[in-house]
Design a protein around this motif. Structure first.
Motif, short mmCIF file in Angstrom:
data_model
loop_
_atom_site.label_atom_id
_atom_site.label_comp_id
_atom_site.label_asym_id
_atom_site.label_seq_id
_atom_site.Cartn_x
_atom_site.Cartn_y
_atom_site.Cartn_z
N ASP A 15 0.89 -1.11 -0.04
CA ASP A 15 -0.13 0.00 0.12
C ASP A 15 0.64 1.30 0.00
O ASP A 15 1.43 1.67 0.93
CB ASP A 15 -0.89 -0.02 1.14
CG ASP A 15 -1.82 1.02 1.07
OD1 ASP A 15 -1.72 1.90 0.19
OD2 ASP A 15 -2.71 1.14 2.10
N LEU A 16 1.16 1.91 -1.05
CA LEU A 16 2.03 2.87 -1.19
C LEU A 16 1.36 4.34 -0.78
O LEU A 16 2.10 5.22 -0.28
CB LEU A 16 2.36 3.13 -2.75
CG LEU A 16 3.10 2.21 -3.47
CD1 LEU A 16 3.43 2.54 -5.00
CD2 LEU A 16 4.53 1.81 -3.08
N ARG A 17 0.17 4.27 -0.56
CA ARG A 17 -0.40 5.38 0.15
C ARG A 17 -0.43 5.55 1.43
O ARG A 17 -1.12 6.75 2.05
CB ARG A 17 -1.87 5.66 -0.81
CG ARG A 17 -1.71 5.91 -2.28
CD ARG A 17 -3.08 6.40 -2.62
NE ARG A 17 -2.68 6.76 -4.24
CZ ARG A 17 -2.63 8.18 -4.55
NH1 ARG A 17 -2.49 8.98 -3.78
NH2 ARG A 17 -2.42 8.33 -5.90
N LYS A 18 -0.14 4.58 1.98
CA LYS A 18 -0.18 4.55 3.62
C LYS A 18 1.05 5.13 4.07
O LYS A 18 2.11 4.40 3.92
CB LYS A 18 -0.42 3.26 4.34
CG LYS A 18 -0.51 3.11 5.60
CD LYS A 18 -0.58 1.62 5.98
CE LYS A 18 -0.62 1.68 7.45
NZ LYS A 18 -0.64 0.31 8.13
N PRO A 19 1.35 6.05 4.86
CA PRO A 19 2.59 6.81 5.02
C PRO A 19 3.38 6.08 6.12
O PRO A 19 2.81 5.15 6.80
CB PRO A 19 1.99 8.20 5.78
CG PRO A 19 0.53 7.89 6.15
CD PRO A 19 0.08 7.06 5.27
N ASN A 20 4.62 5.99 5.83
CA ASN A 20 5.50 5.38 6.84
C ASN A 20 5.49 5.78 8.29
O ASN A 20 5.84 5.04 9.04
CB ASN A 20 6.87 5.30 6.18
CG ASN A 20 7.31 4.53 5.14
OD1 ASN A 20 6.67 3.53 4.80
ND2 ASN A 20 7.92 5.25 3.83
N MET A 21 5.08 7.13 8.32
CA MET A 21 5.04 7.94 9.53
C MET A 21 3.64 8.09 9.76
O MET A 21 2.95 9.11 9.09
CB MET A 21 6.10 8.82 9.67
CG MET A 21 6.06 9.62 10.98
SD MET A 21 6.67 11.39 11.09
CE MET A 21 8.32 10.97 10.91
#
Length: 551
Positions: A3-9
């Motif tokens: 899921d690229l749209r879920k932010p890492n932070m």
């Protein structure tokens, strides 16, 4: 599926409170990062295009093997650990291969821009005692002009061409093995030197080490660029700028993301850039504010950006109105990031925090950053002071080691427990930083302190203004006055009436005393290769003019 749209932070306060870098005793980016990604032979590292329809994809395995071939070749030439190797190449895969190869042998790479003159190169070789250069046919004549005056320069390697006295890059590595025993470099061994210009004197040699800089850029890549292994990231920076290290190699490749590279020999072309953004599956974009300012003047509605999910800007703060126009067209908020040649990302509008347009954002995990006074005391919210990084009891990972063989200059950046960035700002009640300007850019007019950025922001809100630079101009009565250099948007013409209109506009947008008492219409502004406006040139121009007037 990633899921690229879920932010890492997802929780800034939690990450900031808990984050700590793990720095081993020995580290080498080529071996410990690139070679690990290369274990998957199909993992994409680079998607490269040029202006002539050429296109190629390169894997991490490709860069791993090519850099090991080059490392073998450089070692045979006698280049060894600690030697300085100058790298002057455009956006060609060989630039990345060379960085990795130089790091593999434990040597130190020094990047440069094609705008350097023979005189610039001579100074850099003398100062660094560089033993080799890797460059292309276009820049080779500059080296030929000074190589007899550079006794330490032993090896000249050319990419994409042949010339007398030059080793051919392709032939040099053609028969070398794709295996090389990478030097077991200590974490604090020098790895990179950036020549960075101040407002006075010769450029400083900023030393970064094998671990601190690449590992420090984990925060740049993972949390600011928000990169994941499935991303295709495009950084508009030239290879000669430290921003290329941030966003074209260490940040993305730490995260296993592929980079999109557009090799162009011409000036920045906003139409071409937008076309590429719309054509290729580019998910994240990093560009200087000047690039965004020019792109928003185009007809953005005629483009679709189905893959683009995250955009950042760096170099200097971005004006709120540009952010608004870009967001309307792409759905992406341009998130500011602040750092220096001497550092990795230090302050940013992280993907999970509420953006406050015009603000720099909040400090990076791993850094304690504040605004301090001349005695090193932290200032309360709302008070302007120096942006400073706490370096005691422990120097943060990602901050430079020193200025090469210049302890006095290194000490001059310190004030008690702090490293002084040379930039001015204030914090608000919620811990957001607000940029005022370089310490030497601040205008002192009739007792008022005026930061150029706020005036520039006000000016570019006016539809007639495409770009603006604000500097101090000497004045007998006020000491200094605010002077604006303005590039007009298409369809507008210079006039006295427009000068008055712009002055009134600034008075209405910001404090009236900050308005530019002089406005000069220009067709271009002096900039660094990274896109920063060189206010120092405009200030000097004004000083020369005013001194001339007084004679």
């Amino acid at each position: 599926m990633e899921d690229l749209r879920k932010p890492n932070m997802e929780d800034y306060d939690k990450v900031y409170a808990e984050f700590k870098h793990q720095v081993p005793e020995y580290f080498n980016f080529a071996r410990d990062v690139v070679d690990k990604w290369a274990q998957d032979p199909d993992k994409l590292a680079m998607w490269w295009v040029d202006d002539y329809g050429n296109e190629a994809k390169y894997t991490f395995k490709y860069f791993s093997e090519r850099s090991q071939q080059l490392a073998n070749a450089l070692s045979k030439l006698g280049i060894k650990q600690g030697d300085m190797v100058f790298l002057l190449l455009p956006r060609l895969p060989e630039w990345w291969e060379s960085i990795l190869a130089i790091m593999r042998i434990g040597a130190v790479y020094i990047p440069g821009t094609s705008q350097l003159t023979p005189k610039d190169l001579k100074y850099r070789f003398e100062a660094s005692e560089g033993v080799a250069i890797i460059t292309d046919a276009e820049n080779a004549p500059k080296v030929d002009a000074i190589r007899n005056e550079c006794p330490t320069l032993k090896h000249c390697i050319m990419v994409g061409g042949k010339a007398e006295g030059w080793l051919d890059y392709g032939e040099l590595i053609a028969n070398e093995p794709t295996v090389f025993e990478t030097a077991n470099t200590r974490s604090d061994d020098p790895a990179i030197i950036f020549f960075t210009s101040g407002t006075t004197g010769y450029p400083k040699m900023t030393v970064h080490t094998h671990a601190s800089y690449p590992i420090g850029h984990i925060v740049t890549g993972k949390y600011w660029l928000d990169l994941k292994p499935g991303d295709l990231h495009w950084n508009l920076s030239d290879t000669g700028w430290a921003k290329a290290a941030w966003s074209s190699i260490f940040g993305p490749w730490n995260c296993g993301a592929a980079i999109f590279i557009h090799h162009s020999t011409g000036k920045f072309d906003p139409k071409k850039t937008l076309e590429l953004l719309a054509t290729y599956p580019i998910t994240t974009l990093c560009g200087p504010p000047t690039a965004y300012r020019v792109m928003v003047l185009e007809d953005l509605k005629s483009y679709k950006f189905p893959h683009l999910r995250h955009c950042v800007g760096a170099g200097e703060p971005l004006n709120p109105e540009v952010i608004e126009v870009w967001k309307e067209a792409t759905g992406c908020i341009i998130r500011d990031g602040y750092g220096q040649t001497e550092s990795v990302i230090m302050v940013a509008t992280w993907p999970c925090i509420e953006p406050r347009f015009g603000s720099m954002g909040k400090p990076a995990p791993g850094f304690y950053i504040s605004v301090i006074d001349e005695d090193g005391n932290e200032l309360p919210p709302g008070q302007e002071g120096d942006i400073a990084v706490r370096i005691k009891p422990e120097r943060p990972v990602g901050l430079f080691k020193e200025y090469w063989k210049d302890p006095e200059r290194t000490r001059a950046t310190e004030r008690g427990d702090w490293y002084i960035t040379g930039d001015r700002a204030y914090k608000d009640e919620d811990g957001y930083f607000w940029f005022v300007g370089r310490a030497d850019d601040v205008i002192l007019s009739a007792g008022y302190r005026i930061g150029p950025f706020e005036v520039e922001s006000a000016l570019v809100e006016h539809p007639a203004v495409a770009e603006a630079a604000v500097v101090a101009s000497p004045d007998e009565l006020r000491g200094e006055i605010v002077k604006a250099f303005v590039i007009l948007a298409p369809g507008y013409q210079p006039s006295d009436a427009l000068v008055k209109e712009l002055q009134e506009h600034v008075k209405n947008v910001t404090a009236p005393y900050k308005y530019p008492r002089e406005i000069e219409f220009v067709t271009s502004l002096p900039k660094t290769i990274s896109g920063k406006i060189r206010r120092v040139e405009l200030r000097e121009l004004e000083r020369r003019r005013k001194l001339g007037e007084g004679k």
